[in-house]
Write a protein that holds these residues in place. Structure first.
Motif, PDB file in Angstrom:
ATOM      1  N   THR B 101       0.856  -1.189   0.000  1.00 46.92           N
ATOM      2  CA  THR B 101       0.000   0.000   0.000  1.00 46.92           C
ATOM      3  C   THR B 101       0.893   1.241   0.000  1.00 46.92           C
ATOM      4  OG1 THR B 101      -1.625  -1.206   1.316  1.00 46.92           O
ATOM      5  CG2 THR B 101      -1.880   1.185   1.187  1.00 46.92           C
ATOM      6  N   PRO B 102       0.892   1.995  -1.085  1.00 38.82           N
ATOM      7  CA  PRO B 102       1.779   3.165  -1.146  1.00 38.82           C
ATOM      8  C   PRO B 102       1.630   4.094   0.062  1.00 38.82           C
ATOM      9  CG  PRO B 102       0.823   2.746  -3.291  1.00 38.82           C
ATOM     10  CD  PRO B 102       0.144   1.795  -2.339  1.00 38.82           C
ATOM     11  N   ALA B 103       0.407   4.313   0.510  1.00 39.27           N
ATOM     12  CA  ALA B 103       0.208   5.242   1.621  1.00 39.27           C
ATOM     13  C   ALA B 103       0.941   4.759   2.874  1.00 39.27           C
ATOM     14  CB  ALA B 103      -1.284   5.409   1.919  1.00 39.27           C
ATOM     15  N   ILE B 104       0.878   3.461   3.145  1.00 41.54           N
ATOM     16  CA  ILE B 104       1.546   2.960   4.351  1.00 41.54           C
ATOM     17  C   ILE B 104       3.060   3.111   4.215  1.00 41.54           C
ATOM     18  CG2 ILE B 104       1.943   0.915   5.787  1.00 41.54           C
ATOM     19  CD1 ILE B 104      -0.894   0.051   5.228  1.00 41.54           C
ATOM     20  N   GLN B 105       3.556   2.878   3.018  1.00 43.22           N
ATOM     21  CA  GLN B 105       4.990   3.081   2.806  1.00 43.22           C
ATOM     22  C   GLN B 105       5.365   4.551   3.006  1.00 43.22           C
ATOM     23  OE1 GLN B 105       6.447   1.499  -0.905  1.00 43.22           O
ATOM     24  NE2 GLN B 105       8.573   1.609  -0.202  1.00 43.22           N
ATOM     25  N   GLN B 106       4.484   5.449   2.575  1.00 44.39           N
ATOM     26  CA  GLN B 106       4.767   6.881   2.733  1.00 44.39           C
ATOM     27  C   GLN B 106       4.708   7.304   4.204  1.00 44.39           C
ATOM     28  OE1 GLN B 106       1.757   8.054  -0.047  1.00 44.39           O
ATOM     29  NE2 GLN B 106       3.198   8.227  -1.757  1.00 44.39           N
ATOM     30  N   TYR B 107       3.762   6.745   4.952  1.00 42.70           N
ATOM     31  CA  TYR B 107       3.738   7.025   6.393  1.00 42.70           C
ATOM     32  C   TYR B 107       5.036   6.530   7.034  1.00 42.70           C
ATOM     33  CZ  TYR B 107      -1.420   7.197   5.736  1.00 42.70           C
ATOM     34  OH  TYR B 107      -2.693   7.470   5.317  1.00 42.70           O
ATOM     35  N   ALA B 108       5.420   5.299   6.661  1.00 43.52           N
ATOM     36  CA  ALA B 108       6.618   4.698   7.263  1.00 43.52           C
ATOM     37  C   ALA B 108       7.858   5.531   6.957  1.00 43.52           C
ATOM     38  CB  ALA B 108       6.792   3.269   6.750  1.00 43.52           C
ATOM     39  N   GLN B 109       7.931   5.986   5.708  1.00 41.26           N
ATOM     40  CA  GLN B 109       9.082   6.809   5.325  1.00 41.26           C
ATOM     41  C   GLN B 109       9.087   8.124   6.105  1.00 41.26           C
ATOM     42  OE1 GLN B 109      11.640   6.093   2.763  1.00 41.26           O
ATOM     43  NE2 GLN B 109      12.503   7.686   4.081  1.00 41.26           N
ATOM     44  N   GLU B 110       7.923   8.707   6.279  1.00 47.81           N
ATOM     45  CA  GLU B 110       7.851   9.965   7.031  1.00 47.81           C
ATOM     46  C   GLU B 110       8.331   9.757   8.465  1.00 47.81           C
ATOM     47  OE1 GLU B 110       3.932  11.712   7.441  1.00 47.81           O
ATOM     48  OE2 GLU B 110       4.710  13.381   8.639  1.00 47.81           O
ATOM     49  N   ILE B 111       7.834   8.704   9.093  1.00 49.42           N
ATOM     50  CA  ILE B 111       8.220   8.486  10.492  1.00 49.42           C
ATOM     51  C   ILE B 111       9.711   8.168  10.586  1.00 49.42           C
ATOM     52  CG2 ILE B 111       7.784   7.126  12.575  1.00 49.42           C
ATOM     53  CD1 ILE B 111       4.915   6.718  11.634  1.00 49.42           C
ATOM     54  N   ALA B 112      10.211   7.367   9.641  1.00 55.54           N
ATOM     55  CA  ALA B 112      11.651   7.068   9.634  1.00 55.54           C
ATOM     56  C   ALA B 112      12.467   8.351   9.530  1.00 55.54           C
ATOM     57  CB  ALA B 112      11.980   6.126   8.479  1.00 55.54           C
ATOM     58  N   ASN B 113      12.034   9.244   8.654  1.00 58.74           N
ATOM     59  CA  ASN B 113      12.742  10.524   8.521  1.00 58.74           C
ATOM     60  C   ASN B 113      12.766  11.272   9.850  1.00 58.74           C
ATOM     61  OD1 ASN B 113      12.973   9.958   5.810  1.00 58.74           O
ATOM     62  ND2 ASN B 113      11.404  11.426   5.139  1.00 58.74           N
ATOM     63  N   HIS B 114      11.602  11.319  10.522  1.00 56.35           N
ATOM     64  CA  HIS B 114      11.527  12.073  11.777  1.00 56.35           C
ATOM     65  C   HIS B 114      12.415  11.463  12.850  1.00 56.35           C
ATOM     66  CE1 HIS B 114       7.267  13.605  10.560  1.00 56.35           C
ATOM     67  NE2 HIS B 114       8.225  14.282   9.985  1.00 56.35           N
ATOM     68  N   GLU B 115      12.409  10.141  12.953  1.00 55.41           N
ATOM     69  CA  GLU B 115      13.206   9.517  14.009  1.00 55.41           C
ATOM     70  C   GLU B 115      14.701   9.735  13.748  1.00 55.41           C
ATOM     71  OE1 GLU B 115      11.392   9.028  16.310  1.00 55.41           O
ATOM     72  OE2 GLU B 115       9.523   8.049  15.749  1.00 55.41           O
ATOM     73  N   GLN B 116      15.067   9.701  12.486  1.00 56.38           N
ATOM     74  CA  GLN B 116      16.465  10.003  12.150  1.00 56.38           C
ATOM     75  C   GLN B 116      16.791  11.451  12.496  1.00 56.38           C
ATOM     76  OE1 GLN B 116      18.946   8.605   8.451  1.00 56.38           O
ATOM     77  NE2 GLN B 116      17.762  10.387   7.842  1.00 56.38           N
ATOM     78  N   GLU B 117      15.843  12.343  12.222  1.00 54.29           N
ATOM     79  CA  GLU B 117      16.053  13.758  12.562  1.00 54.29           C
ATOM     80  C   GLU B 117      16.164  13.942  14.079  1.00 54.29           C
ATOM     81  OE1 GLU B 117      13.493  15.039   8.615  1.00 54.29           O
ATOM     82  OE2 GLU B 117      12.631  15.394  10.602  1.00 54.29           O
ATOM     83  N   HIS B 118      15.360  13.197  14.815  1.00 55.36           N
ATOM     84  CA  HIS B 118      15.428  13.305  16.274  1.00 55.36           C
ATOM     85  C   HIS B 118      16.786  12.843  16.794  1.00 55.36           C
ATOM     86  CE1 HIS B 118      10.732  13.063  16.685  1.00 55.36           C
ATOM     87  NE2 HIS B 118      11.148  14.211  16.196  1.00 55.36           N
ATOM     88  N   VAL B 119      17.298  11.747  16.226  1.00 55.32           N
ATOM     89  CA  VAL B 119      18.633  11.281  16.621  1.00 55.32           C
ATOM     90  C   VAL B 119      19.656  12.380  16.357  1.00 55.32           C
ATOM     91  CG1 VAL B 119      20.508   9.702  15.998  1.00 55.32           C
ATOM     92  CG2 VAL B 119      18.187   8.813  16.370  1.00 55.32           C
ATOM     93  N   ARG B 120      19.598  12.931  15.168  1.00 53.27           N
ATOM     94  CA  ARG B 120      20.586  13.954  14.810  1.00 53.27           C
ATOM     95  C   ARG B 120      20.428  15.199  15.668  1.00 53.27           C
ATOM     96  NH1 ARG B 120      20.175  13.081   8.202  1.00 53.27           N
ATOM     97  NH2 ARG B 120      21.549  11.247   8.160  1.00 53.27           N
ATOM     98  N   PHE B 121      19.197  15.576  15.918  1.00 50.55           N
ATOM     99  CA  PHE B 121      18.946  16.773  16.725  1.00 50.55           C
ATOM    100  C   PHE B 121      19.491  16.602  18.142  1.00 50.55           C
ATOM    101  CE2 PHE B 121      16.380  19.177  19.733  1.00 50.55           C
ATOM    102  CZ  PHE B 121      16.458  20.446  19.192  1.00 50.55           C
ATOM    103  N   LEU B 122      19.170  15.462  18.754  1.00 48.82           N
ATOM    104  CA  LEU B 122      19.619  15.236  20.125  1.00 48.82           C
ATOM    105  C   LEU B 122      21.142  15.100  20.185  1.00 48.82           C
ATOM    106  CD1 LEU B 122      16.819  12.800  21.357  1.00 48.82           C
ATOM    107  CD2 LEU B 122      17.226  15.132  22.162  1.00 48.82           C
ATOM    108  N   ARG B 123      21.718  14.409  19.197  1.00 48.01           N
ATOM    109  CA  ARG B 123      23.182  14.265  19.198  1.00 48.01           C
ATOM    110  C   ARG B 123      23.853  15.635  19.064  1.00 48.01           C
ATOM    111  NH1 ARG B 123      26.061   9.967  18.624  1.00 48.01           N
ATOM    112  NH2 ARG B 123      27.499  11.060  17.259  1.00 48.01           N
TER     113      ARG B 123
END
Lengths: 301, 296
Positions: B101-123
């Protein structure tokens, strides 16, 4: 119910501890935040916790009216909720079309709308109880001309009825939810009581859950609804003066944009001035407009 | 976000803050009214001094976990070495999900981006004080969680997109409660603002994941609620059973739950037994940093 006693105790403590902790509060970034807050209501003193909670109460009245009308066709008063101030002053008027109850055709959306209505009613009651005699009355609220004006500003047409159908309801809800998130986030740093900070953060989270539920359904509703959300987000960003701090529902690269956040993955914060500008539709502080045609009640208005 | 750049210039380690029994007890006492009835883990024993850096590092451990889960689900590989610190632990498991389902993949990609950003932000915010990624297990942990929750002997959240949503559910509400509990412990207003921004993003994620699982229905809805019950057992209640009328996880005042760091540790270590828990579950060698063992 015993928890309410704790809250009332907390508010007394916050008043006393504020002076003791003023050195801390007025340091660094807190000063910047307080300066922004004070500008909103044109006086030099910093807002106290009651001021901030009353600011939040005004926003919760707005949300609670919208969702209660959408799900039941009744105003808060008609549904049995008090809109009076803590000292008994009657609440303001609600301007809304007749028979505002949305004709839901999707049971899961109707359920979700009812859940959000309950949450917003609970937030009103919680803040009223926490504020006690200091709680402001509900200000005049407009849920008709306001949407028309915002629709015009967003280029969505001369009129917009958020109660007309499910998609319009989602877009109407969209207007509020992300604003609530940003408002609580901006206010969190201004709250001096740790107890109230904890509660405000908890409400902030619930508004974010709501926003996600609404935005996910707008995403699912397809291109037209997504496009409208982008126009609304752009209008909010324009009204708050940044032009940048709001993102509608879309696909960016290969990712959705369900979350309204910045490039660090942090949701946006708005100070009280920016929030007022949005809910007043650009109307002047103290004068009001759009959703609050006679301004909010309380010191931050 | 104009207030945030200052975060980077703060020397977090110097911002000492007494987070002893008093404050923690106050937060615990006012925690969710609905959830408080089932809270089982007592207040942590007094800790000498907890700095903002300690708390942000605690959060960083959780973000490493979420980032590895989501990034592996959407790309098949996790955080780059530039984002994991000099002495990063290994990550076991995880693979690209075959999204249909493209939408689920897009949600997953969005959340992955955010969690990576959170790691970078906190580091970045923590600078030299940032802990490295701890050892993370994304295979045995989910199997153990499935067993403990009564789902079955094994569970692979990377098997398909619906299983992925259940895997995501394991984390998201926990992140919300963890940040909520930690927010009151932060002494610096800039750090508080940043934490509030991250936690609201986690609440958006949780809202989306819960919406999608409620739409899926059983068996996935049932799995999610078994996980929710397991989290309640390990983490002091603080759960709202998911159904079409309960997308939001919140108490009877419609205020989201918070958890102490001890309660969060019991959940991510998959150790519901009261007492000292220092490793296990998603973190086989424990978290990195000063907050890594539950006191009770």
């Amino acid at each position: 119910m015993e928890h309410f006693d704790e809250k009332n105790t907390g508010i007394e403590e916050s008043r006393e501890s504020r002076s003791r902790r003023s050195a801390l509060l007025f340091g660094g970034a807190a000063l910047a935040g307080l300066a922004m807050g004070s500008r909103a209501f044109g006086q030099s003193s910093a807002p106290n916790d009651n001021d901030i909670l009353n600011f939040a109460l005004n926003l919760e009245f707005l949300e609670a009216q919208f969702y209660t009308l959408a799900t039941t066709g009744m105003t808060l008063d008609q549904a049995g909720f008090s809109t009076k101030s803590g000292s008994g002053t009657a609440g303001g008027a609600v301007t809304v079309k007749a028979n505002a109850k949305v004709t839901f055709t999707t049971p899961s959306l109707q359920q979700f709308a009812s859940e959000v209505a309950l949450d917003e009613q609970n937030h009103v009651k919680f803040l009223q109880t926490a504020l006690g005699a200091n709680a402001v009355a509900m200000p005049d609220i407009d849920l008709m001309n306001s949407f028309n004006a915002l629709a015009t500003a967003a280029g969505l047409g001369a009129t917009f009825d958020p109660f007309a159908n499910e998609t319009n309801f989602l877009l109407g809800a969209f207007i509020f939810e992300d604003v609530g998130v940003t408002a609580y986030q901006g206010a969190a740093g201004l709250i001096s009581s740790k107890t109230y900070l904890d509660k405000a953060v908890g409400i902030h989270n619930v508004e974010a859950y709501h926003a996600a539920g609404i935005r996910t359904r707008i995403f699912q509703a397809g291109a037209a609804a997504q496009s409208a959300s982008q126009a609304i987000a752009a209008t909010r960003a324009k009204l708050d003066g940044t032009n940048t701090d709001d993102i509608g529902v879309s696909v960016s690269g290969n990712a959705s944009t369900i979350v309204d956040c910045d490039s660090n993955g942090l949701t946006f914060a708005r100070d009280t001035t920016q929030v007022l500008s949005i809910v007043y539709g650009g109307g002047a502080a103290g004068k009001g407009g759009a959703f609050f045609p006679a301004a909010m009640n309380g010191t931050i208005k | 976000m104009k207030k945030l750049p200052k975060l980077f210039t703060e020397d977090l380690s110097r911002r000492k803050f007494l987070a002893g029994a008093g404050m923690t007890a106050a937060v615990a006492a006012t925690a969710g009214c609905g959830g408080s009835h089932t809270k089982t883990n007592p207040t942590p024993t007094p800790t000498p001094t907890i700095t903002d850096a300690d708390i942000l590092n605690f959060a960083l451990n959780l973000e490493y976990l979420e980032a590895e889960f989501y990034l592996r689900a959407v790309t098949g590989s996790g955080l780059s070495s530039a984002d994991t610190g000099a002495s990063a632990g290994d990550v076991t498991g995880g693979m690209a999900v075959s999204f249909t389902t493209p939408a689920i993949q897009q949600y997953a990609q969005e959340i992955a981006n955010h969690e990576q950003e959170h790691v970078r932000f906190l580091r970045k915010a923590l600078g030299s004080a940032a802990v490295s990624r701890p050892t993370i297990d994304l295979t045995g942990s989910f199997n153990a969680a499935a067993m403990a929750a009564g789902i079955g002997p094994s569970f692979n959240p990377f098997a398909d997109e619906n299983s992925f949503l259940v895997g995501a559910f394991v984390f998201e509400d926990v992140g919300v409660t963890a940040y909520h509990g930690a927010a009151g412990l932060l002494s610096d207003k800039n750090n508080l603002a940043a934490a509030a921004g991250i936690l609201a993003t986690e609440a958006y994620h949780a809202g989306t994941i819960r919406t999608l699982i409620s739409q899926l229905g059983d068996p996935y809805l049932g799995y999610a609620n078994k996980i929710s019950a397991l989290r309640a057992t390990a983490g002091g209640g603080a759960e709202t059973t998911l159904d079409g009328s309960h997308i939001v996880a919140a108490d009877s005042n419609s205020i989201s739950y918070d958890r102490t760091t001890d309660q969060v540790l019991h959940i991510v270590y998959l150790n519901p037994t009261a007492g000292v828990a220092s490793k296990g579950g998603f973190f086989p060698n424990g978290l990195n940093g000063t907050i890594k063992a539950s006191a009770s």
